[in-house]
Design a protein around this motif. Structure first.
Motif, mmCIF file in Angstrom:
data_model
loop_
_atom_site.group_PDB
_atom_site.id
_atom_site.type_symbol
_atom_site.label_atom_id
_atom_site.label_comp_id
_atom_site.label_asym_id
_atom_site.label_seq_id
_atom_site.Cartn_x
_atom_site.Cartn_y
_atom_site.Cartn_z
ATOM 1 N N PHE A 230 0.772 -1.238 0.000
ATOM 2 C CA PHE A 230 0.000 0.000 0.000
ATOM 3 C C PHE A 230 0.806 1.294 0.000
ATOM 4 N N THR A 231 2.101 1.238 0.296
ATOM 5 C CA THR A 231 2.942 2.423 0.151
ATOM 6 C C THR A 231 4.395 2.008 0.213
ATOM 7 N N ASN A 232 5.284 2.993 0.087
ATOM 8 C CA ASN A 232 6.718 2.753 0.215
ATOM 9 C C ASN A 232 7.314 3.891 1.027
ATOM 10 N N VAL A 233 8.056 3.555 2.072
ATOM 11 C CA VAL A 233 8.585 4.575 2.976
ATOM 12 C C VAL A 233 9.643 5.451 2.318
ATOM 13 N N HIS A 234 10.163 5.013 1.162
ATOM 14 C CA HIS A 234 11.196 5.792 0.465
ATOM 15 C C HIS A 234 10.614 6.669 -0.642
ATOM 16 N N THR A 235 9.310 6.920 -0.567
ATOM 17 C CA THR A 235 8.662 7.715 -1.613
ATOM 18 C C THR A 235 9.310 9.091 -1.766
ATOM 19 N N ALA A 236 9.655 9.415 -3.007
ATOM 20 C CA ALA A 236 10.179 10.723 -3.372
ATOM 21 C C ALA A 236 9.892 10.917 -4.852
ATOM 22 N N PRO B 48 3.845 8.989 2.964
ATOM 23 C CA PRO B 48 3.545 7.604 3.361
ATOM 24 C C PRO B 48 3.067 7.501 4.808
ATOM 25 N N GLN B 49 3.666 8.293 5.701
ATOM 26 C CA GLN B 49 3.281 8.207 7.109
ATOM 27 C C GLN B 49 1.820 8.591 7.323
ATOM 28 N N ASP B 50 1.314 9.509 6.502
ATOM 29 C CA ASP B 50 -0.095 9.893 6.617
ATOM 30 C C ASP B 50 -1.006 8.705 6.327
ATOM 31 N N PHE B 51 -0.653 7.922 5.311
ATOM 32 C CA PHE B 51 -1.481 6.753 5.006
ATOM 33 C C PHE B 51 -1.271 5.658 6.051
ATOM 34 N N ILE B 52 -0.035 5.519 6.530
ATOM 35 C CA ILE B 52 0.236 4.542 7.586
ATOM 36 C C ILE B 52 -0.605 4.860 8.822
ATOM 37 N N ASP B 53 -0.729 6.152 9.149
ATOM 38 C CA ASP B 53 -1.537 6.549 10.307
ATOM 39 C C ASP B 53 -2.992 6.134 10.115
ATOM 40 N N LEU B 54 -3.485 6.273 8.888
ATOM 41 C CA LEU B 54 -4.864 5.860 8.598
ATOM 42 C C LEU B 54 -5.013 4.352 8.758
ATOM 43 N N VAL B 55 -4.060 3.611 8.236
ATOM 44 C CA VAL B 55 -4.077 2.149 8.361
ATOM 45 C C VAL B 55 -4.042 1.737 9.838
ATOM 46 N N GLY C 236 11.750 -0.871 1.517
ATOM 47 C CA GLY C 236 10.744 0.058 2.014
ATOM 48 C C GLY C 236 9.312 -0.251 1.672
ATOM 49 N N GLN C 237 9.044 -1.463 1.155
ATOM 50 C CA GLN C 237 7.691 -1.820 0.735
ATOM 51 C C GLN C 237 6.851 -2.259 1.935
ATOM 52 N N LEU C 238 5.665 -1.664 2.074
ATOM 53 C CA LEU C 238 4.767 -2.012 3.182
ATOM 54 C C LEU C 238 3.587 -2.827 2.672
ATOM 55 N N PHE C 239 3.315 -3.933 3.369
ATOM 56 C CA PHE C 239 2.230 -4.844 3.003
ATOM 57 C C PHE C 239 1.326 -5.099 4.205
ATOM 58 N N CYS C 240 0.075 -5.435 3.934
ATOM 59 C CA CYS C 240 -0.821 -5.905 4.993
ATOM 60 C C CYS C 240 -0.343 -7.279 5.464
ATOM 61 N N TYR D 208 4.861 2.563 -4.725
ATOM 62 C CA TYR D 208 4.931 3.970 -5.125
ATOM 63 C C TYR D 208 3.670 4.433 -5.846
ATOM 64 N N ASN D 209 3.097 3.573 -6.673
ATOM 65 C CA ASN D 209 1.906 3.995 -7.418
ATOM 66 C C ASN D 209 0.693 4.137 -6.513
ATOM 67 N N PHE D 210 0.626 3.319 -5.475
ATOM 68 C CA PHE D 210 -0.446 3.519 -4.496
ATOM 69 C C PHE D 210 -0.256 4.854 -3.779
ATOM 70 N N GLN D 211 0.975 5.178 -3.411
ATOM 71 C CA GLN D 211 1.192 6.444 -2.713
ATOM 72 C C GLN D 211 0.812 7.625 -3.596
ATOM 73 N N TRP D 212 1.070 7.530 -4.901
ATOM 74 C CA TRP D 212 0.633 8.591 -5.810
ATOM 75 C C TRP D 212 -0.895 8.652 -5.857
ATOM 76 N N ALA D 213 -1.546 7.499 -5.848
ATOM 77 C CA ALA D 213 -3.012 7.478 -5.851
ATOM 78 C C ALA D 213 -3.563 8.173 -4.608
ATOM 79 N N TRP D 214 -3.007 7.823 -3.443
ATOM 80 C CA TRP D 214 -3.480 8.455 -2.199
ATOM 81 C C TRP D 214 -3.221 9.964 -2.237
ATOM 82 N N ALA D 215 -2.004 10.346 -2.614
ATOM 83 C CA ALA D 215 -1.614 11.758 -2.554
ATOM 84 C C ALA D 215 -2.391 12.606 -3.562
#
Length: 390
Positions: free
Chosen positions: A52-58, A79-86, A99-103, A374-381
């Motif tokens: 769902f995100t990557n902590v190294h997003t840039a 990424p931390q904003d989405f992690i907080d939601l999760v 840096g890949q985060l998975f459920c 990374y593409n999920f993080q772009w979708a969220w952002a």
């Protein structure tokens, strides 16, 4: 005709994020999708566990005709904003490589979370609605096979044509052109590559993975490469495929971090009576070593092979050159490179500069991330960027 403050087309990652953000700001939002349930592409992501995100997003981890475009949205929703939601939803997760985060559990948890957040914002989600026309007599009018809806704001979050078996189409590009905006030529990305000619020999290694560095131009990725019955796949190949263009060569380092030429020449000094195939078998998976011996022009004992020949073979092992004859196309592509030209959009709000009230977010836009969340993080952002101003 039903009226809303905003209509969002596409109940995927970006669309749901925009909807819940706007809905929780008090906007009356309609979220439409032609599928039978929201978040279908999310469900199959990450092997069913949703990376769902990557902590190294840039921003430098994204491809775009304008490499600076993504900075604004990514900088304002990290990424931390989405992690907080999760975390607020009690969803357990773990970090894998790079840096890949998975459920820990299932990607269904992410879809349920987004659905619950939409409900909290009073979002009206309607699925199985086929869109037949969009117009703008005053407000935007969206005609479907189940009714017509109107709103002053319209968000296109229908993604790109990758994974058509999930219902993906180039619908977003049709809308873009309808309103006089430009599209950067789309092509499959994060996709396996196919081989022909001499390189077809690799097909005999189907199922074997090797640590490698894949290079194309100035770009390189150090991850696993996987030989398939049609060519090459695996993380390193998927990554480099986003940068590769037809006719270009790819260099595959099969011994990353090692000077293969020096290793072969050193082996000759230390074990001159050893068969070259034995040495190659110690450096590479056995089947790969056996396959490469002939095209490398190596046979017999090391003592009988000139240093120059060993050096040339080593150079090939550190940079095996091949020219793919194509890719496996949108059917196997995880995402699409290209899309709605960012020159026509606001990087802060994702609104079309020439068409007030029209927004494009997520994969539909010419912003494409690396493999690994990374593409999920772009979708969220990008979804939040639009949702905050609808």
């Amino acid at each position: 005709m039903e009226r809303f403050d905003a209509i969002i087309l596409g109940a995927g990652a970006a669309g749901m994020m925009a909807a819940l953000t706007a809905g929780q700001r008090g906007r009356r939002v309609l979220l439409l999708d032609h599928a039978d349930k929201p978040g279908k592409k999310i469900l199959i992501s990450g092997g069913g566990r949703c990376n769902f995100t990557n902590v190294h997003t840039a921003a430098d981890r994204f491809l775009s005709a304008n490499p600076h475009f993504a900075k604004s949205a990514l900088g304002r929703y990290a990424p931390q904003d989405f992690i907080d939601l999760v975390d607020r939803h009690g969803i357990a997760w773990h970090e894998k490589t790079l840096g890949q985060l998975f459920c820990d559990g299932s990607s269904r948890q992410i879809v349920a979370m987004l659905t619950d957040e939409c409900a909290a914002g009073g979002v009206d989600i309607r699925v199985q609605h086929a869109i037949t026309a969009i117009s703008k007599p005053d407000d935007f009018s969206v005609t479907t096979d189940r009714g017509t809806f109107a709103a002053p704001s319209l968000v296109i979050a229908t993604g790109g044509p990758s994974i058509p078996q999930m219902g993906a189409t180039g619908f977003a590009y049709d809308v873009t052109r309808q309103f006089g905006l430009k599209v950067v030529e789309p092509r499959p990305a994060l996709v396996p590559l196919t081989l022909s000619g001499e390189a077809m020999m690799f097909r005999g290694l189907s199922g074997i993975a090797v640590d490698s560095i894949a290079r194309c131009g100035k770009q390189s990725f150090h991850e696993a490469s996987l030989f398939t019955h049609r060519g090459l796949s695996g993380p390193a190949i998927l990554q480099i495929s986003s940068y590769w263009r037809n006719g270009e060569a790819i260099l595959l380092d099969l011994l990353p971090g090692r000077d293969a030429a020096a290793a072969l020449i050193a082996a000759k000094r230390e074990r001159p009576r050893t068969q070259i195939r034995t040495i190659l078998g110690e450096l590479l998976p056995a089947r790969l070593a056996e396959l490469l011996a002939e095209p490398l022009g190596l046979n017999g004992e090391l003592a009988n092979i000139a240093d120059k020949a060993l050096g040339a073979a080593g150079e090939r092992l550190n940079g095996w050159r091949f020219v793919p004859n194509g890719s496996e196309g949108y059917a196997k592509a995880e995402v699409t490179v290209g899309g709605v030209d960012t020159a026509g959009l606001s990087s802060k709000t994702m609104e079309a500069r020439k068409i007030p009230g029209l927004y494009f977010i997520g994969e539909a836009v010419d912003v494409t991330g690396w493999l690994g969340g990374y593409n999920f993080q772009w979708a969220w952002a990008s979804g939040v960027a639009a949702g905050q101003v609808l």
